[in-house]
Design an enzyme around this catalytic site. Structure first.
Site, PDB file in Angstrom:
ATOM      1  N   GLU A   1       3.740  18.032 -20.562  1.00 49.82           N
ATOM      2  CA  GLU A   1       3.947  16.835 -19.756  1.00 49.82           C
ATOM      3  C   GLU A   1       3.971  17.175 -18.269  1.00 49.82           C
ATOM      4  O   GLU A   1       4.259  18.318 -17.889  1.00 49.82           O
ATOM      5  CB  GLU A   1       5.298  16.176 -20.119  1.00 49.82           C
ATOM      6  CG  GLU A   1       5.480  15.906 -21.593  1.00 49.82           C
ATOM      7  CD  GLU A   1       6.941  15.677 -21.962  1.00 49.82           C
ATOM      8  OE1 GLU A   1       7.209  15.419 -23.152  1.00 49.82           O
ATOM      9  OE2 GLU A   1       7.824  15.778 -21.078  1.00 49.82           O
TER      10      GLU A   1
ATOM     11  N   LYS B   1       5.372  17.718 -14.731  1.00 48.44           N
ATOM     12  CA  LYS B   1       6.669  18.064 -14.144  1.00 48.44           C
ATOM     13  C   LYS B   1       6.681  17.492 -12.731  1.00 48.44           C
ATOM     14  O   LYS B   1       5.994  17.994 -11.842  1.00 48.44           O
ATOM     15  CB  LYS B   1       6.858  19.584 -14.113  1.00 48.44           C
ATOM     16  CG  LYS B   1       8.099  20.042 -13.331  1.00 48.44           C
ATOM     17  CD  LYS B   1       9.360  19.705 -14.071  1.00 48.44           C
ATOM     18  CE  LYS B   1      10.586  20.224 -13.328  1.00 48.44           C
ATOM     19  NZ  LYS B   1      10.908  19.417 -12.120  1.00 48.44           N
TER      20      LYS B   1
ATOM     21  N   GLU C   1      12.595  10.975 -15.012  1.00 48.06           N
ATOM     22  CA  GLU C   1      12.619  11.359 -13.610  1.00 48.06           C
ATOM     23  C   GLU C   1      12.137  10.182 -12.779  1.00 48.06           C
ATOM     24  O   GLU C   1      11.419   9.305 -13.261  1.00 48.06           O
ATOM     25  CB  GLU C   1      11.714  12.566 -13.344  1.00 48.06           C
ATOM     26  CG  GLU C   1      12.351  13.906 -13.617  1.00 48.06           C
ATOM     27  CD  GLU C   1      11.563  15.045 -12.996  1.00 48.06           C
ATOM     28  OE1 GLU C   1      12.002  15.593 -11.972  1.00 48.06           O
ATOM     29  OE2 GLU C   1      10.496  15.369 -13.534  1.00 48.06           O
TER      30      GLU C   1
ATOM     31  N   PHE D   1      10.571  10.660 -20.273  1.00 47.11           N
ATOM     32  CA  PHE D   1       9.989  11.681 -21.146  1.00 47.11           C
ATOM     33  C   PHE D   1      10.763  11.876 -22.439  1.00 47.11           C
ATOM     34  O   PHE D   1      10.348  12.674 -23.287  1.00 47.11           O
ATOM     35  CB  PHE D   1       9.849  13.019 -20.411  1.00 47.11           C
ATOM     36  CG  PHE D   1      11.086  13.494 -19.703  1.00 47.11           C
ATOM     37  CD1 PHE D   1      12.191  13.955 -20.407  1.00 47.11           C
ATOM     38  CD2 PHE D   1      11.145  13.505 -18.321  1.00 47.11           C
ATOM     39  CE1 PHE D   1      13.325  14.403 -19.764  1.00 47.11           C
ATOM     40  CE2 PHE D   1      12.278  13.956 -17.657  1.00 47.11           C
ATOM     41  CZ  PHE D   1      13.372  14.414 -18.386  1.00 47.11           C
TER      42      PHE D   1
END
EC number: 6.5.1.1
Length: 508
Positions: free
Chosen positions: A210, A212, A261, A296
Site C-alpha cells: 500500500e 505510505k 492517515e 488502510f
C-alpha cells in the site's frame, strides 16, 4: 497513600537496570494502593496524568517562588485534585489562578516530590518505567494473566483503568474488555525494511502493498452520524478536523472503527509537505489547507469485531465500508509487482509503501514484522539531546543537533534513556533554525561551553545513508550522512526508534 511512596518506587526503578527488579518495585507499589488511587498513580508513573496536558510549561514551573516543606504530607489524591483544578482553569483570571494553584502545590511538596511532580506535568519522567514493564507489574500485583492485562490495555487504550480493573475489578472483568466504538485503541505499529522485495521475503507470503503517505495517523470511530477522530497518541481532535468528520459521514459504513492517515493536497492533487499537514492537523483555525483521509484498516464494522481476523478479511470489509477512501494498494507475492507499485507510490509523491502480511491479525499497540514500511532512504525518528550554537551565517542560532536513539532495556545506559548516535545540521532551513533557537532554550536542562542540553522530548525525523561502527558513541554505532527531514510533533519520545534498530543495520 503519600506521594512520597510513589517517588520512592520510581527512584528504585530508575536505580536498577534489571527488568525483574523494576517489575517487583512497581508491583509492590500497586498492591499497596487504594482503588481510587490506582488511575492517578499509574498516570504519574508514565508521566501522563489522567487530566492530560494542563497548559503548564517549563518556564511557568521554573518561575515559581514558593518554598518546600521538609517532610512529606502530600497524598496521591492531593496532587490529582490539584492537576484537575489546573486543567479546567480558563478565561479571565485563569493565569493568576493557575499560578496560585501551582504555588500552593509547590509549598506543600518536598524538594523531591516537587521535582517528581514537575516532570510528571512536563511529561518527561525518565525512570525506565516503560509501559511494557508497568503492564508486567500490573499482572504481578493482581495475580492476573499477563496476556489478558496487555490485551485489555490495548483495547481500552487506558493503562490506568486497566490497572484498576486488574487490581479491583470483578472476576472476569479484565477478560471482558472488548472493542468499543468511540473508545480509541492503541494503533498497530510497523518495522522497517530496505526494499519491497525484502519486505515480501520477511512477511513470507502474499502481502498487501500500500501507499505510505507522509501524513498524520488517524483513528476514526463512527456510530451513525456521531464521528470521533483520534491521533496516534489517542488524543481526541474531532473539533479540529471537520472536513474528515464530513468525509466519514459520507461513507457507506454506519458503525465502524477505521485506521488510516490524513494529509493535505496541493492544487494539482499532489501531497503537500508533512509540515503543512501537521500545521493544519494541530490547528483549530478554519482550513485554507484541507485534510483528506485515506483508510488502510478496519477493526469493527456494523456489529462485527475484526481485530482478530486476517488482514485479507479486514480489507474486504474495508472496501465495503469506505469505498474510494481506501488507501491505494495491491495484494501480491511477486517481488517485481511490489517493486513496480513502490515506484508508482514514489512517482505520486508519497514516501514509499507499507507491506503487510495478508494472513495476520491486527496487533494493537505492538510493533512486529507483519507490517513493514519501505522508503527510498532510511529514516529514523530520533530525539534531540542537545543543540550547538552555529557559526558563520548561523552565528547566534542553535544549529547542530545532538541525536539520540531510545534504549528501552538500558543496554548502553539507563533503561528508558537515550543513547547519542550522531550530530547533524544538514537539512535545516532558515525557518527551522529560527524555530529551534526559540524552542530548545524552553526545555533546557543545562549548558556546556558549546551546546544547550535539553530534555529528551523533541522527536525529529532523520534521513541517513546507513550507519557505521563507532567507538565514540556508547551504542557503538554512528549515523552516516544524517540530514533533517522534519520535526515530528505528532510523536512522543517513547515512540522514537531504538538503538537496537540502528545496530541491526550494521549486520546489513
Amino acid at each position: 497513600m503519600l506521594l512520597s511512596s510513589v517517588v520512592d518506587a520510581t527512584d528504585s526503578v530508575a536505580a536498577t537496570s534489571s527488568r525483574l527488579a523494576k517489575v517487583d518495585a512497581l508491583a509492590a507499589l500497586l498492591r499497596s494502593l487504594d482503588a481510587d488511587e490506582v488511575v492517578p498513580a499509574v498516570g504519574f508513573l508514565v508521566a501522563r496524568p489522567r487530566q492530560g496536558r494542563i497548559g503548564v510549561g517549563w518556564r511557568s514551573l521554573r518561575s515559581l517562588q514558593a518554598g518546600h516543606v521538609g517532610a512529606p504530607v502530600l497524598t496521591i489524591l492531593d496532587v490529582d485534585e490539584a492537576l484537575a483544578r489546573l486543567a479546567v482553569a480558563e478565561g479571565p483570571g485563569s493565569v493568576a489562578a493557575r499560578r496560585a494553584a501551582l504555588e500552593s502545590l509547590t509549598a506543600r511538596a518536598t524538594d523531591r516530590e516537587w521535582d517528581f511532580v514537575s516532570r510528571v506535568i512536563l511529561g518527561e519522567l525518565r525512570t525506565g518505567a516503560l509501559e511494557g514493564v508497568l503492564l508486567d507489574a500490573i499482572a504481578r500485583a493482581a495475580g492476573a494473566d499477563a496476556s489478558a492485562v496487555r490485551r485489555a490495555a490495548m483495547l481500552s487504550g487506558d493503562l490506568g483503568e486497566t490497572a484498576r480493573i486488574a487490581l479491583f475489578g470483578e472476576p472476569g472483568e479484565l477478560e471482558s474488555v472488548t472493542l468499543m466504538v468511540g473508545r480509541p485503541v492503541l494503533p498497530m505499529l510497523a518495522s522497517t525494511a530496505g526494499s519491497a522485495t525484502e519486505a515480501l521475503a520477511t512477511v513470507g507470503g502474499p502481502a498487501s502493498v500500500e501507499y505510505k503517505l507522509d501524513g498524520a495517523r488517524i483513528q476514526v470511530h463512527r456510530d451513525g452520524d456521531d464521528v470521533r477522530v483520534y491521533t496516534r497518541s489517542l488524543a481526541d481532535i474531532t473539533h479540529r478536523v471537520p472536513e474528515i468528520v464530513d468525509a466519514v459521514r459520507g461513507l457507506p459504513g454506519r458503525r465502524m472503527i477505521l485506521d488510516g492517515e490524513t494529509l493535505s493536497l496541493d492544487e494539482d492533487g499532489a501531497p503537500r509537505p508533512f509540515q503543512d499537514t501537521m500545521s493544519r492537523f494541530g490547528s483549530e483555525m478554519s482550513a485554507t489547507v484541507a485534510l483528506r483521509p485515506w483508510f488502510f484498516d478496519i477493526l469493527h464494522l456494523d456489529g462485527r469485531d475484526l481485530l482478530d481476523e486476517p488482514l485479507g478479511e479486514r480489507l474486504d470489509a474495508l472496501d465495503r465500508a469506505v469505498g474510494a477512501a481506501r488507501m491505494p494498494g495491491i495484494v501480491t507475492d511477486d517481488p517485481r509487482a511490489a517493486e513496480r507499485f513502490a515506484r508508482d507510490a514514489l512517482a505520486a509523491g508519497h514516501e514509499g509503501v507499507m507491506v503487510k502480511g495478508i494472513d495476520d491479525a491486527y496487533a494493537a499497540g505492538r510493533r512486529g514484522k507483519s507490517w513493514l514500511k519501505v522508503k527510498p532512504v532510511l529514516t529514523f525518528d530520533l530525539v534531540v539531546l542537545g543543540v550547538e550554537w552555529g557559526s558563520g551565517r548561523r552565528r547566534g542560532m542553535l544549529s547542530n543537533l545532538h541525536l539520540g536513539a531510545r534504549d528501552p532495556d538500558g543496554a548502553f545506559g539507563d533503561a528508558g534513556g537515550f543513547v547519542m548516535v550522531g550530530k547533524t545540521f544538514k537539512g535545516l532551513t532558515d525557518e527551522l533554525l529560527r524555530w529551534q533557537t526559540a524552542h530548545f532554550p524552553q526545555i533546557e536542562t543545562h549548558r556546556s561551553e558549546y551546546a544547550v542540553h535539553v530534555r529528551p522530548e523533541t522527536v525529529v525525523e532523520i534521513a541517513i545513508d546507513g550507519v557505521q561502527r563507532s567507538t565514540r558513541y556508547p551504542g557503538g554505532v554512528a549515523l552516516r550522512f544524517a540530514r533533517v527531514k522534519g520535526y515530528r510533533p505528532d510523536k512522543r519520545a517513547a515512540e522514537a526508534d531504538t538503538i537496537a534498530s540502528l545496530r541491526e543495520l550494521l549486520r546489513g
